[in-house]
Scaffold this motif. Structure first.
Motif, short mmCIF file in Angstrom:
data_model
loop_
_atom_site.label_atom_id
_atom_site.label_comp_id
_atom_site.label_asym_id
_atom_site.label_seq_id
_atom_site.Cartn_x
_atom_site.Cartn_y
_atom_site.Cartn_z
N UNK A 259 -22.26 118.48 57.91
CA UNK A 259 -21.12 118.96 57.12
C UNK A 259 -21.59 119.97 56.07
N UNK A 260 -22.71 119.69 55.42
CA UNK A 260 -23.27 120.62 54.42
C UNK A 260 -23.53 121.98 55.07
N UNK B 281 -19.43 117.68 50.72
CA UNK B 281 -20.10 116.40 50.56
C UNK B 281 -20.16 115.95 49.10
N UNK B 282 -19.84 116.82 48.16
CA UNK B 282 -19.76 116.43 46.75
C UNK B 282 -18.63 115.43 46.52
N UNK C 216 -27.62 114.54 48.44
CA UNK C 216 -26.92 115.70 47.88
C UNK C 216 -27.87 116.87 47.66
N UNK C 217 -29.16 116.58 47.57
CA UNK C 217 -30.15 117.66 47.39
C UNK C 217 -30.07 118.69 48.51
N UNK C 218 -29.57 118.27 49.68
CA UNK C 218 -29.44 119.20 50.81
C UNK C 218 -28.44 120.31 50.50
N UNK C 219 -27.43 120.01 49.69
CA UNK C 219 -26.46 121.04 49.27
C UNK C 219 -27.21 122.17 48.56
N UNK D 1 -23.48 118.81 38.63
CA UNK D 1 -23.39 119.81 39.69
C UNK D 1 -22.35 119.39 40.72
N UNK D 2 -22.37 118.12 41.11
CA UNK D 2 -21.41 117.62 42.08
C UNK D 2 -19.98 117.71 41.53
N UNK D 3 -19.80 117.46 40.24
CA UNK D 3 -18.47 117.56 39.62
C UNK D 3 -17.95 119.00 39.71
N UNK D 4 -18.81 119.96 39.46
CA UNK D 4 -18.43 121.38 39.57
C UNK D 4 -18.11 121.73 41.02
#
Length: 185
Positions: free
Chosen positions: A72-73, A85-86, A100-103, A121-124
């Motif tokens: 998906x990323x 994925x965030x 999440x590091x893959x993002x 970062x995920x929130x943004x």
């Protein structure tokens, strides 16, 4: 079509199953992104993927969800979409997983220093998803936010914004509900 895969990881290792699950995950995450501040847990997403695809497994979630989210990323990056994925968080703490590091890797960004930086970062990224996929946003365009469960944990660690209980000016002991010190009267 309701196929069931057994307990061995090897039985899941078909390209067709991974492709179908990845497509269903992408679609499910776009649906989540259409609701401002919505998130989905890994467990909820796994159930949704299996229900939509008609392909079920008894294999433990952590043994197969990572590669699906990795697809998906990469697909979101290929399409120019924000990182969907965030929107996926752990049910116990409301945080994105270590994967999440893959993002960041796919986007060519440097790794983040800590968990809280990753959560910001995920929130943004979630806010970018809500905007991109047409969530109804407040007039100001919305704000990036931690997942509700993680935000609650942060507030508990900070004391929840509660004012400290009153203390006696004479002996500095916390006052009972009556407001009169038991020691000093």
């Amino acid at each position: 079509m309701n196929r069931e895969h057994g307990g061995a990881v090897g039985q899941l290792d078909t390209q067709e199953t991974r492709r179908r699950w990845s497509e269903e995950a992408y679609s499910a995450l776009v649906d989540v992104a259409r609701t401002y501040h919505a998130v989905i847990t890994y467990k909820e997403l796994a159930e949704e993927i299996q229900a939509r695809s008609g392909i079920r497994t008894k294999v433990l979630l952590h043994n197969w969800i990572g590669p699906i989210l990795g697809r998906v990323v990469r697909e979101a990056h290929r399409r120019g979409d924000p990182p969907l994925t965030a929107l996926v968080v752990h049910s116990d703490d409301g945080m994105v997983g270590a994967g999440y590091k893959e993002v960041l890797e796919i986007a060519g960004q440097p790794p983040l220093d800590g968990v809280e930086e990753r959560e910001r970062h995920a929130a943004e990224a979630r806010l970018a998803c809500y905007r991109h996929f047409g969530a109804t946003l407040p007039a100001d365009g919305g704000i990036a936010a931690l997942s509700p469960r993680h935000q609650a944990a942060v507030e508990r660690r900070r004391g929840g914004g509660r004012t400290p209980p009153p203390v006696c000016a004479g002996c500095f002991v916390e006052l009972p509900a009556t407001g009169v010190c038991d020691s000093c009267g």
